[in-house]
Motif scaffolding. Structure first.
Motif, short mmCIF file in Angstrom:
data_model
loop_
_atom_site.label_atom_id
_atom_site.label_comp_id
_atom_site.label_asym_id
_atom_site.label_seq_id
_atom_site.Cartn_x
_atom_site.Cartn_y
_atom_site.Cartn_z
N ALA A 40 0.82 -1.25 -0.11
CA ALA A 40 0.02 0.16 0.04
C ALA A 40 0.82 1.14 -0.03
N GLY A 41 0.39 2.38 -0.36
CA GLY A 41 1.17 3.50 -0.40
C GLY A 41 0.80 4.38 -1.52
N LEU A 42 1.72 5.16 -1.96
CA LEU A 42 1.53 6.09 -3.03
C LEU A 42 2.59 6.39 -3.75
N VAL A 43 2.65 6.21 -5.19
CA VAL A 43 3.80 6.48 -5.92
C VAL A 43 3.53 7.32 -6.95
N GLN A 44 4.40 8.18 -7.43
CA GLN A 44 4.38 9.34 -8.17
C GLN A 44 4.27 9.05 -9.78
N ILE A 45 3.32 9.39 -10.33
CA ILE A 45 3.46 9.46 -11.78
C ILE A 45 3.44 10.49 -12.55
N ASN A 46 4.73 10.63 -13.22
CA ASN A 46 4.94 11.95 -13.76
C ASN A 46 4.51 12.11 -15.20
N GLY A 47 4.16 13.59 -15.60
CA GLY A 47 3.88 13.68 -16.96
C GLY A 47 5.31 13.86 -17.58
N SER A 48 5.19 14.39 -18.90
CA SER A 48 6.66 14.07 -19.87
C SER A 48 7.40 15.21 -19.19
N ASP A 49 7.26 16.32 -18.68
CA ASP A 49 8.22 17.44 -18.38
C ASP A 49 8.52 17.18 -16.77
N ALA A 50 9.81 17.04 -16.50
CA ALA A 50 10.28 16.84 -15.10
C ALA A 50 10.40 18.21 -14.34
N GLY A 94 -5.46 11.04 2.96
CA GLY A 94 -6.55 10.26 3.31
C GLY A 94 -6.46 8.73 2.73
N ALA A 95 -6.31 8.72 1.47
CA ALA A 95 -6.03 7.37 0.70
C ALA A 95 -5.19 6.64 1.60
N LEU A 96 -3.93 7.16 1.78
CA LEU A 96 -2.93 6.45 2.38
C LEU A 96 -3.42 5.91 3.91
N LYS A 97 -3.96 6.98 4.67
CA LYS A 97 -4.50 6.63 6.06
C LYS A 97 -5.42 5.44 5.93
N LYS A 111 7.68 10.18 -1.60
CA LYS A 111 8.54 11.20 -1.34
C LYS A 111 8.65 11.96 0.09
N PHE A 112 9.55 12.14 0.70
CA PHE A 112 9.69 13.13 1.72
C PHE A 112 10.17 14.28 1.18
N GLY A 113 9.38 15.11 0.78
CA GLY A 113 9.59 16.45 -0.13
C GLY A 113 9.56 17.75 0.91
N ARG A 114 9.34 18.55 0.06
CA ARG A 114 9.16 20.05 0.65
C ARG A 114 8.25 20.25 1.98
N MET A 115 7.09 19.74 1.67
CA MET A 115 6.03 19.76 2.60
C MET A 115 6.43 18.95 3.79
N GLU A 116 6.85 17.84 3.65
CA GLU A 116 7.10 17.01 4.79
C GLU A 116 8.31 17.52 5.41
N SER A 117 9.31 18.17 4.90
CA SER A 117 10.40 18.82 5.70
C SER A 117 10.20 19.93 6.53
N GLU A 118 8.83 20.40 6.35
CA GLU A 118 8.56 21.50 6.83
C GLU A 118 7.04 21.19 8.00
N GLY A 119 7.19 19.87 8.10
CA GLY A 119 6.05 18.97 8.98
C GLY A 119 4.99 18.97 8.62
N LEU A 120 4.56 19.13 7.20
CA LEU A 120 3.16 18.96 6.55
C LEU A 120 2.98 17.77 5.88
N GLY A 121 2.30 17.91 4.67
CA GLY A 121 2.28 16.75 3.83
C GLY A 121 1.87 15.53 4.50
N LEU A 122 2.68 14.46 3.96
CA LEU A 122 2.27 13.00 4.62
C LEU A 122 3.12 12.83 5.76
N ILE A 138 10.70 4.83 1.27
CA ILE A 138 10.37 6.22 0.99
C ILE A 138 11.44 6.78 0.05
N GLY A 139 11.07 7.90 -0.90
CA GLY A 139 11.89 8.45 -1.49
C GLY A 139 12.43 9.63 -0.74
#
Length: 184
Positions: A40-50, A94-97, A111-122, A138-139
């Motif tokens: 279970a969890g979340l994986v990121q699916i990216n469009g063509s531009d990174a 919510g889906a992850l929970k 990802k442990f990204g910007r939001m998570e580094s600020e104590g937010l996000g996931l 986790i990435g």
């Protein structure tokens, strides 16, 4: 003889801008699920531009296969550059929970990204999975490695962004979790 260190329940795949951690985590999770592992969890699916400014990003809920858009349109007058949509991220949380309430073998978080580094996000869901004793991978972008280290407190295994490293961690974790391994 020095005893072998057991693998941590928490694996951080540390990656740089030239690594495709998103695709690797998606391939890893889908491969395990296809072999009967409850993932279970979340994986990121990216469009063509990174780039964050133009990329279309979705998070795939591994439990249901549903894709959640996490990008927002900023409009032509916007001064911001990151299009991360907090509403989409909250929906993904919510889906992850909900998935964490089910029996599972592994949690994968993109990802442990910007939001998570600020104590937010996931961040709460990451903490819930760890507190429940769930194996989690986790990435972690290199630019957030210090924030990750402060959060993980040394309880993680750092992995290179290579499928072999990830598969090796999972195999070691599975072997350590097998009761027969303890008696051998």
């Amino acid at each position: 003889m020095t005893p072998c260190k057991s693998p941590s329940l928490l694996a951080a795949v540390v990656y740089g801008p030239d690594d495709d951690c998103d695709q690797m985590l998606a391939d890893f999770a889908h491969g395990l699920a296809a072999s009967g592992i409850a993932v279970a969890g979340l994986v990121q699916i990216n469009g063509s531009d990174a780039s964050c400014e133009t990329m279309d990003m979705e998070l795939e809920d591994l439990d249901t296969g549903r894709r959640i858009n996490i990008c927002q349109e900023l409009g032509s007058g916007s001064a911001g550059s990151c299009r991360l949509d907090p509403t989409g991220l909250a929906e993904a949380a919510g889906a992850l929970k909900a998935a964490l309430d089910k029996p599972l073998d592994l949690v994968v978080i993109n990802k442990f990204g910007r939001m998570e580094s600020e104590g937010l996000g996931l961040i709460a869901e990451i903490g819930d999975a760890v507190a429940a004793g769930r194996p989690l991978v986790i990435g972690v972008p290199r630019r957030f490695a210090d924030a990750w280290d402060a959060f993980a407190g040394g309880m993680d295994d750092k992995l290179a962004c290579r499928m072999e490293a990830l598969a090796g961690w999972w195999a070691a974790h599975r072997q350590a979790a097998t009761p027969a391994a303890a008696t051998a």
